[in-house]
Structures are given as C-alpha cells and as structure tokens.
Design an enzyme around this catalytic site. Structure first.
Site, PDB file in Angstrom:
ATOM      1  N   TYR A   1       0.866  -1.184   0.000  1.00 16.94           N
ATOM      2  CA  TYR A   1       0.000   0.000   0.000  1.00 16.94           C
ATOM      3  C   TYR A   1       0.904   1.236   0.000  1.00 16.94           C
ATOM      4  O   TYR A   1       1.599   1.497   0.976  1.00 16.94           O
ATOM      5  CB  TYR A   1      -0.901  -0.029   1.231  1.00 16.94           C
TER       6      TYR A   1
ATOM      7  N   LYS B   1      -1.680  -1.651  -4.013  1.00 11.32           N
ATOM      8  CA  LYS B   1      -2.656  -0.560  -4.035  1.00 11.32           C
ATOM      9  C   LYS B   1      -1.870   0.741  -4.071  1.00 11.32           C
ATOM     10  O   LYS B   1      -1.153   1.076  -3.129  1.00 11.32           O
ATOM     11  CB  LYS B   1      -3.556  -0.605  -2.811  1.00 11.32           C
TER      12      LYS B   1
ATOM     13  N   VAL C   1      -9.926   1.495  -5.962  1.00 10.89           N
ATOM     14  CA  VAL C   1     -10.313   1.477  -4.551  1.00 10.89           C
ATOM     15  C   VAL C   1     -10.921   2.828  -4.181  1.00 10.89           C
ATOM     16  O   VAL C   1     -10.269   3.676  -3.573  1.00 10.89           O
ATOM     17  CB  VAL C   1      -9.098   1.144  -3.664  1.00 10.89           C
TER      18      VAL C   1
END
Length: 305
Positions: A137, A165, A208
């Site tokens: 992330y 992500k 997302v």
C-alpha cells in the site's frame, strides 16, 4: 491468470457509536449493501476507516466484524498499518487469529525515512512471519515516503506478496508497474479515483474508491466498461465518477464528508472520531444536493444507453 483481488474494492468507513466503538449493526448493514450492490471486495481498517484513530481493540473489532460478516462472499483486505516492523507483525498475528487472509501493509510512518530499501526490508521480515497474502500500500501523504516502481517490483518478488494498491498519485510510476506485471497473477489496484479510467483501460485489475458504497452500480459499470476496453462508455461513466469525488471536497474534512454522504443510505451515523473537524450544516446540504444531481444524471445516462 488467477487474480484474487480485482474490481471495485471500497476502503470501507468504520461506523462508530457515541463512545467511538464500532457500531456493529450499522457496519454489517453497509457491508451487506456493498456486496449486494456488486462491489468486488472490502478493504477494512484503512485510512478511510479511521484505523489509526480507533483504539487497537476497536481496530481489531472492526476487522473481525468485517471478516465474520462478509463470510468469504468477497475478499476482505485488512489494514495492519503501523509504525514499525514488529508492530505490523503483531497486527498480522492478531489478524490470523481473527481469520484474516490478506494484510494491507504500508511503509512505516511517524519516523524519518532514509531509503526505499527500508520498506523492502520491512516486507521481507514480515513475510518470514506469515503465510497469508500481503498487499503493498503506497500512500505517501500518510507515510512520508513515496515508493517508486522499482521498490514495488522488488517487494513483489516475495512469494506471498500478491498485489499493490497505489495511492501515490504518481501515474507514470503506476504505468511502469502495469507494464512490468502484465500477464501475471499480481494484482494492481489504483487507489486514486481520478486515475481509474486510464488505469482500467491500460490493464489495471481494479480501483479502490471510498465513495463507491454510495453509488455501487455506477462504479461496477465503470469497472466493467474498463475491463472491456469500451473507451466511449467508460468515459461516460468516468465523467460521473469525477462528480462523485467532488463530494469529498465539500467539507474541509474528507472523512466527515464521506461519512455523512454514506449516512444518507440510512444504515450508519455520520459520526467521526475526535478530534477531527465535524461537517457543517451548510456542507451537508451541498452534499445532499450533489448526491441527488449525480443520481439524476446516472438515470439519464442509463436511459440513453
């Protein structure tokens, strides 16, 4: 290819009660709403879920509720974000006890960063302690370091690191990852909603968006158009998605704006965790008007197709 993590995966809010404990009933209702609306996964205990504002017990509680209530209907990605490798490992051990199968990990934060290599070591040491899936992330606004594509590629060599992500806002670096991981099982999720259209058209596996639970059908249709590489239709959906993102800027606190907007579904309270600034009444009215405007425009778009 066998992608585990794809599609529209909202970083879910954490509804809380007056004592800032997780509102289980409201949380379960919004989780069902997301799944019934066709969203492809849940990211719990992320920054949008106010994870660092919750107590450790309530963070664990939110994760447990999400895992148990979702009950494998869609994948659940759980944030284990923390300020040192040992603390993250402890969080992962707890996650394993709760039945979690995917840990989302940032670089450490509230520390001076000296190199990209420290985050590579971070993942290497964590991976030795667990067999569950690990997701990179990249969110420099909160960690203080922006991971570059080479760092992501190096971390991805670790066996149980399964995806990335990217909330860095650096689209050229994300494009490098798209090229490098093409035709692999490694999942690439765009964390900056403004980049969802080019990301999907260029081969990303999903995105997302925090506001997706408010407009699940719109976001799923945008994802599906991107997967089909239907540029004309994907662009039409993206125009509306960019309008949805404006909701987050209608209060000086994006979390407050997001929670209020999602409270309009009727399942959760707008309450945010102290000492954040609350949303103002005039801001609430603007958000209500924007939601109505977007819903009307979406109905017009559907009628025209």
């Amino acid at each position: 290819m066998n992608k585990k993590y794809f599609g529209v995966v909202p970083p879910i809010i954490t509804p809380v009660d007056e004592k800032e404990n997780v509102d289980k009933e409201g949380f379960c209702k919004i989780l069902d709403h997301c799944i019934d609306g066709g969203l492809h996964g849940i990211f719990v205990a992320g920054s949008n879920g106010e994870t660092m504002a919750l107590t450790q017990n309530e963070r664990d509680n939110a994760i447990k509720i999400a895992i148990d209530h979702v009950n494998a209907r869609v994948p659940v990605m759980s944030g284990v974000l923390d300020s040192s490798t040992r603390r993250v490992i402890d969080n992962i051990k707890k996650l394993e006890q709760l039945g979690g199968t995917c840990a989302v990990i940032t670089s450490i934060f509230y520390a001076r960063h000296t190199s990209q290599n420290e985050t590579i070591r971070h993942f290497e040491q964590i991976a030795k302690e667990t067999d569950i899936d690990l997701m990179i992330y990249n969110i420099p606004m909160f960690t203080g370091i922006k991971l570059n594509a080479e760092t992501v590629m190096k971390i991805a060599e670790i066996d149980n690191v399964v995806g990335y992500k990217d909330s860095s806002g650096s689209f050229p670096e994300f494009m490098r990852c798209l090229t490098h991981f093409e035709n692999t099982d490694f999942s690439l999720l765009q964390g900056t909603t403004a980049f969802q259209l080019p990301s999907m058209l260029l081969g990303a596996d999903g995105f997302v968006p925090s506001i997706a639970p408010l407009f699940p059908e719109l976001f799923v249709k945008a994802y599906e158009a991107g997967v089909r590489k239907d540029i004309e239709l994907a662009t039409k959906y993206d125009i509306l998605i960019r309008e949805t993102s404006k909701i987050l800027g209608m209060s000086k606190n994006a979390t407050a704006a997001n929670k209020f907007a999602l409270s309009q579904i009727g399942y959760t309270h707008k309450r945010i965790i102290e000492p954040q600034d609350q949303i103002l009444p005039e801001e609430e009215q603007k958000i209500i008007a924007k939601i109505a405007e977007i819903n009307e425009q979406y109905e017009q778009l559907k009628a025209s197709l």
